[in-house]
Design a protein around this motif. Structure first.
Motif, PDB file in Angstrom:
ATOM      1  N   TRP A 520       0.853  -1.188   0.000  1.00 17.05           N
ATOM      2  CA  TRP A 520       0.000   0.000   0.000  1.00 17.05           C
ATOM      3  C   TRP A 520       0.885   1.232   0.000  1.00 17.05           C
ATOM      4  O   TRP A 520       2.020   1.191   0.484  1.00 17.05           O
ATOM      5  CB  TRP A 520      -0.913   0.008   1.224  1.00 17.05           C
ATOM      6  CG  TRP A 520      -1.903  -1.114   1.208  1.00 17.05           C
ATOM      7  CD1 TRP A 520      -1.733  -2.362   1.731  1.00 17.05           C
ATOM      8  CD2 TRP A 520      -3.204  -1.104   0.618  1.00 17.05           C
ATOM      9  NE1 TRP A 520      -2.839  -3.133   1.508  1.00 17.05           N
ATOM     10  CE2 TRP A 520      -3.772  -2.384   0.820  1.00 17.05           C
ATOM     11  CE3 TRP A 520      -3.952  -0.143  -0.062  1.00 17.05           C
ATOM     12  CZ2 TRP A 520      -5.040  -2.712   0.374  1.00 17.05           C
ATOM     13  CZ3 TRP A 520      -5.221  -0.469  -0.515  1.00 17.05           C
ATOM     14  CH2 TRP A 520      -5.745  -1.741  -0.299  1.00 17.05           C
ATOM     15  N   LYS A 521       0.377   2.324  -0.526  1.00 19.23           N
ATOM     16  CA  LYS A 521       1.153   3.569  -0.559  1.00 19.23           C
ATOM     17  C   LYS A 521       1.510   4.002   0.855  1.00 19.23           C
ATOM     18  O   LYS A 521       0.715   3.883   1.779  1.00 19.23           O
ATOM     19  CB  LYS A 521       0.348   4.669  -1.262  1.00 19.23           C
ATOM     20  CG  LYS A 521       1.086   5.995  -1.367  1.00 19.23           C
ATOM     21  CD  LYS A 521       0.246   7.044  -2.078  1.00 19.23           C
ATOM     22  CE  LYS A 521       0.185   6.790  -3.557  1.00 19.23           C
ATOM     23  NZ  LYS A 521      -0.470   7.917  -4.291  1.00 19.23           N
ATOM     24  N   GLU A 522       2.718   4.524   1.002  1.00 19.92           N
ATOM     25  CA  GLU A 522       3.191   4.974   2.314  1.00 19.92           C
ATOM     26  C   GLU A 522       2.375   6.174   2.785  1.00 19.92           C
ATOM     27  O   GLU A 522       2.123   7.107   2.026  1.00 19.92           O
ATOM     28  CB  GLU A 522       4.665   5.367   2.230  1.00 19.92           C
ATOM     29  CG  GLU A 522       5.608   4.196   2.002  1.00 19.92           C
ATOM     30  CD  GLU A 522       6.059   3.550   3.299  1.00 19.92           C
ATOM     31  OE1 GLU A 522       5.815   4.139   4.364  1.00 19.92           O
ATOM     32  OE2 GLU A 522       6.659   2.466   3.231  1.00 19.92           O
ATOM     33  N   ASP A 523       1.979   6.143   4.052  1.00 26.32           N
ATOM     34  CA  ASP A 523       1.276   7.263   4.686  1.00 26.32           C
ATOM     35  C   ASP A 523       1.558   7.186   6.177  1.00 26.32           C
ATOM     36  O   ASP A 523       1.193   6.216   6.837  1.00 26.32           O
ATOM     37  CB  ASP A 523      -0.230   7.196   4.421  1.00 26.32           C
ATOM     38  CG  ASP A 523      -0.971   8.448   4.874  1.00 26.32           C
ATOM     39  OD1 ASP A 523      -0.512   9.078   5.845  1.00 26.32           O
ATOM     40  OD2 ASP A 523      -1.999   8.791   4.274  1.00 26.32           O
ATOM     41  N   THR A 549       2.913  -1.389  -6.048  1.00 29.16           N
ATOM     42  CA  THR A 549       2.555  -0.483  -4.954  1.00 29.16           C
ATOM     43  C   THR A 549       1.222   0.137  -5.317  1.00 29.16           C
ATOM     44  O   THR A 549       1.093   0.814  -6.351  1.00 29.16           O
ATOM     45  CB  THR A 549       3.619   0.616  -4.753  1.00 29.16           C
ATOM     46  OG1 THR A 549       4.855   0.007  -4.374  1.00 29.16           O
ATOM     47  CG2 THR A 549       3.192   1.580  -3.656  1.00 29.16           C
ATOM     48  N   ALA A 553      -3.383   4.454  -0.046  1.00 31.43           N
ATOM     49  CA  ALA A 553      -2.840   4.059   1.250  1.00 31.43           C
ATOM     50  C   ALA A 553      -3.875   3.204   1.957  1.00 31.43           C
ATOM     51  O   ALA A 553      -5.078   3.299   1.684  1.00 31.43           O
ATOM     52  CB  ALA A 553      -2.514   5.292   2.088  1.00 31.43           C
ATOM     53  N   SER A 555      -5.934   2.031   5.471  1.00 34.95           N
ATOM     54  CA  SER A 555      -6.578   2.809   6.531  1.00 34.95           C
ATOM     55  C   SER A 555      -6.716   1.934   7.769  1.00 34.95           C
ATOM     56  O   SER A 555      -6.798   0.708   7.671  1.00 34.95           O
ATOM     57  CB  SER A 555      -7.963   3.297   6.098  1.00 34.95           C
ATOM     58  OG  SER A 555      -7.880   4.194   5.007  1.00 34.95           O
ATOM     59  N   LYS A 581      -3.103  10.830   2.235  1.00 39.31           N
ATOM     60  CA  LYS A 581      -2.968  10.084   0.987  1.00 39.31           C
ATOM     61  C   LYS A 581      -4.332   9.498   0.602  1.00 39.31           C
ATOM     62  O   LYS A 581      -5.194   9.264   1.444  1.00 39.31           O
ATOM     63  CB  LYS A 581      -1.946   8.961   1.152  1.00 39.31           C
ATOM     64  CG  LYS A 581      -0.516   9.443   1.376  1.00 39.31           C
ATOM     65  CD  LYS A 581       0.032  10.153   0.165  1.00 39.31           C
ATOM     66  CE  LYS A 581       1.541  10.380   0.266  1.00 39.31           C
ATOM     67  NZ  LYS A 581       1.942  11.216   1.375  1.00 39.31           N
ATOM     68  N   ARG A 583      -7.367   7.159  -0.241  1.00 37.16           N
ATOM     69  CA  ARG A 583      -7.818   5.933   0.417  1.00 37.16           C
ATOM     70  C   ARG A 583      -8.929   5.273  -0.401  1.00 37.16           C
ATOM     71  O   ARG A 583      -9.612   5.915  -1.212  1.00 37.16           O
ATOM     72  CB  ARG A 583      -8.365   6.248   1.812  1.00 37.16           C
ATOM     73  CG  ARG A 583      -7.435   7.057   2.703  1.00 37.16           C
ATOM     74  CD  ARG A 583      -6.120   6.323   2.970  1.00 37.16           C
ATOM     75  NE  ARG A 583      -5.212   7.109   3.782  1.00 37.16           N
ATOM     76  CZ  ARG A 583      -5.108   7.015   5.100  1.00 37.16           C
ATOM     77  NH1 ARG A 583      -5.878   6.166   5.773  1.00 37.16           N
ATOM     78  NH2 ARG A 583      -4.244   7.759   5.756  1.00 37.16           N
TER      79      ARG A 583
END
Length: 676
Positions: A520-523, A549, A553, A555, A581, A583
């Motif tokens: 998942w995208k970095e957050d 990726t 992000a 949650s 980011k 979701r």
């Protein structure tokens, strides 16, 4: 003898005995979701005939060809009367002793354009919008299921610590007066939140929640506007129908406001020093609560906005009983003229904004000393045109009024009316009371990345395209489910020198490694670790790689942190907004019949459930290559979801690539399927 016909841009090209057209037909089954490949040909060498040179616009000459070598050209290929390639694209590679071209097919124009242009979701367009207030009611779950966008219960607050999932219990009196207590709490002025993990206050429980958009609605917009219909099989589509994207961006545009506001001020004669003017609304806007056609003393601001006002007015006064301040002469075009000059102060139109106990005044015309010059000896009415223009920040509940001031004590002051235009500046966030533009606030994510994400979480792969405009995704499991319908290729096998073993065999597949990460995208606002690993037990391949990726992000349950509370023990102010980011959540019933968005996309579980047979095949990979006899019709009707069977090995295989020549044979790459 093979009859081959190749058309470039609709014109039949010359071919000879040296022209070899080898078709490379690929399956996306074993390629990870980050790649969507097309079929292709190996380099095709055309004879350098006069006819062929004319087709390529004489690109072999220094000053010839124009744009021909740099453009894609349509290609169609017939083999023994069967159209094998009907939607190909040819590119000129080089010109020497022969003309070398390459052809790709299986990816139609609009998909190619979509991929190459990197089209973004927020570049989609529509007039869809939804009213946005400080507090918005979540939609009933039963209605949200059928709608494209709506409000759902989401925790939008940034928390200092990780969400606390520890066990807790409570006891609350529900009768007789719970309704009254809840109503009192709801009207609190604090900006606290309601957390749906078992704690938190209930003050303004649905404050600042953003609209949510269905993933299926986004796919529909892509189909309508970009001409690419991404179709998923039934199980995958049922899951996609539950996905919602909260709009973390709050950008306003022309859809945010109904339309330009217009109004007018009446013609009137003035007595006294100050006169409040009536305002007649021409075109109403949701910026003001006043209706079209109404005549009011003040305009009432319905939403916070930066409004650009344009006011044009005409007024006059009578100099009959006034002595000029001075007189003089001036020369123009060889003639001499006399003039009288009159001075006065503070006769102007005022735009007054009242916010609570504070008033702010904007002058329209000349405030302070003014000088009016007229022809010498003129007595009567002196008319003046005045204007005012500028951006004014208005808050919800403010009032706007217009006054004509005559603190200069002039005689016979008249107002000949005024035209008012108010245009909202669209470089701001969507204000309370404004409309939330749906498409304009979609994530800044590439369309193709959005589709790859959907494929990854549904365990599906794209078929080679057969219908123009359609890309079909089917589950990996489909290939294994079709083992009962496998095609028997036992008699098509060309033996490898009499040996009862494959021509070639490998024990790995493509780029797959021991650890294949779906991330998942970095957050930094996400507390949990939601990345997933597709594990292959083969120590002879590379250790690790990132398959994809995701453009979203993860949650923590229903937390999409967009706001930081500014409330303290003594004050309560509007919270600070800052987008997190992007979701993606799933729509559920919160237990009380309301729509709620939660994050329960467990990629590790998805890999375990939907990638299980694929993982098994990768764990015990046996990829073989064989030469087989294949007809033109079979090439045309190749079904990558249907396995093949060889009695020689007593095994089933998924065909991953076919390299077909012009002599009725092909080299086929296949992955062994296990039926345990």
């Amino acid at each position: 003898m093979t009859d081959q016909r190749l058309y470039i841009d609709g014109t039949l090209v010359d071919i000879d005995d040296d022209t070899k057209i080898t078709l490379d037909i690929k399956s996306n089954l074993l390629r990870d979701v980050s790649k969507i490949v097309s079929n292709s040909t190996y380099t095709v060498k055309l004879p350098k005939t006069v006819h062929n040179q004319r087709i390529i616009a004489h690109s072999d000459k220094i000053y010839g060809g124009g744009d021909y070598p740099y453009a894609l050209h349509t290609a169609r290929y017939y083999k023994n009367g069967v159209e094998i390639i009907h939607n190909g694209k040819a590119v000129l590679l080089s010109v020497g002793d022969s003309i070398e071209i390459s052809i790709i097919w299986g990816v139609f124009d609009r998909l190619s354009t979509l991929i190459s242009n990197g089209t973004l979701l927020n570049q989609l367009e529509s007039s869809d919008k939804i009213l946005y207030n400080e507090s918005n009611a979540p939609e009933d779950y039963s209605k949200a299921v059928d709608e494209n966008y709506f409000y759902a219960l989401i925790d939008v607050w940034k928390h200092a610590n990780a969400v606390d999932y520890s066990w807790r219990s409570s006891a609350v009196v529900t009768s007789p007066s719970e309704a009254g207590i809840r109503a009192d709490e709801t009207t609190s002025t604090s900006y606290s939140f309601r957390s749906y993990v078992g704690s938190g206050t209930t003050d303004k429980p649905y404050s600042h929640i953003p609209p949510c958009v269905k993933a299926t609605f986004i796919l529909q917009l892509i189909k309508e506007q970009l001409g690419v219909d991404f179709q998923f099989d039934t199980d995958a589509l049922d899951y996609i129908k539950t996905l919602i994207v909260p709009l973390i961006s709050r950008k306003s545009n022309y859809l945010t406001y109904d339309e330009q506001f217009t109004a007018s001020l009446p013609e009137t004669s003035m007595t006294g020093k100050d006169l409040q003017l009536k305002v007649t609304v021409g075109t109403a806007s949701n910026v003001f609560s006043n209706e079209a056609g109404s005549t009011v003393d003040t305009l009432t601001v319905a939403m916070a906005a930066n409004v650009i006002f344009d006011v044009t007015a005409n007024w006059s006064w009578d100099n009959t009983n006034t002595k000029p301040k001075s007189s003089g002469t001036y020369t123009y075009a060889g003639s001499t003229y006399t003039y009288d000059s009159y001075s006065h102060t503070d006769v102007y139109l005022r735009l007054v904004v009242t916010s609570g106990k504070t008033t702010t005044e904007y002058a329209i015309g000349r405030k302070g000393m003014a000088r009016d010059n007229v022809s010498g000896g003129y007595k009567g009415e002196i008319k003046k045109k005045i204007t005012g223009h500028g951006k004014i920040a208005l808050a919800k509940g403010d009032t706007v009024a217009f006054f004509l001031s005559n603190h200069g004590a002039l005689d016979g002051v008249k107002m000949y009316g005024a035209d008012i235009k108010a245009t909202v500046s669209t470089d701001e966030n969507v204000p309370e009371g404004g409309y939330f533009p749906i498409c304009y606030n979609l994530p800044k994510i590439k369309v193709i990345d959005f589709v790859k994400f959907l494929a990854a979480i549904t365990g599906t792969f794209p078929l080679q395209i057969s219908d123009d405009g359609v890309v079909k995704f089917v589950a990996f499991q489909t290939v294994w489910n079709n083992i009962a319908n496998a095609v028997d290729w036992s008699r098509r096998l060309i033996p490898n020198e009499g040996a009862n073993k494959p021509k070639d065999m490998e024990y790995k597949v493509g780029d797959w490694c021991q650890h294949n990460w779906y991330r998942w995208k970095e957050d930094e606002t996400v507390n949990g670790d939601y990345d997933a690993d597709l594990l292959i037990n083969n120590k002879n391949i590379e250790d690790t790689r990132d398959v994809i990726t995701f453009p979203f992000a993860a949650s923590d349950y229903n937390n999409v942190p967009m706001y930081t509370s500014n409330a303290s023990s003594t004050t309560s102010t509007e919270p600070s907004y800052s987008a997190c980011k992007d979701r993606i959540l799933r729509l559920i019933d919160d237990g009380n019949g309301k729509a709620m968005g939660i994050f329960d996309i467990d990629m590790q579980a998805i890999i375990r459930d939907k990638y299980s047979t694929l993982t098994q095949a990768l764990n015990n990979a046996r990829v073989i290559k064989e030469n087989i006899i294949i007809s033109n019709i079979e090439l045309l009707d190749f079904d990558e979801c249907r396995p093949v069977y060889f009695a020689q090995y007593g095994a089933y295989f998924a065909v991953t690539e076919i390299k077909a020549g012009s002599n009725g044979t092909a080299e086929v790459t296949m992955l062994q399927l296990y039926t345990d």
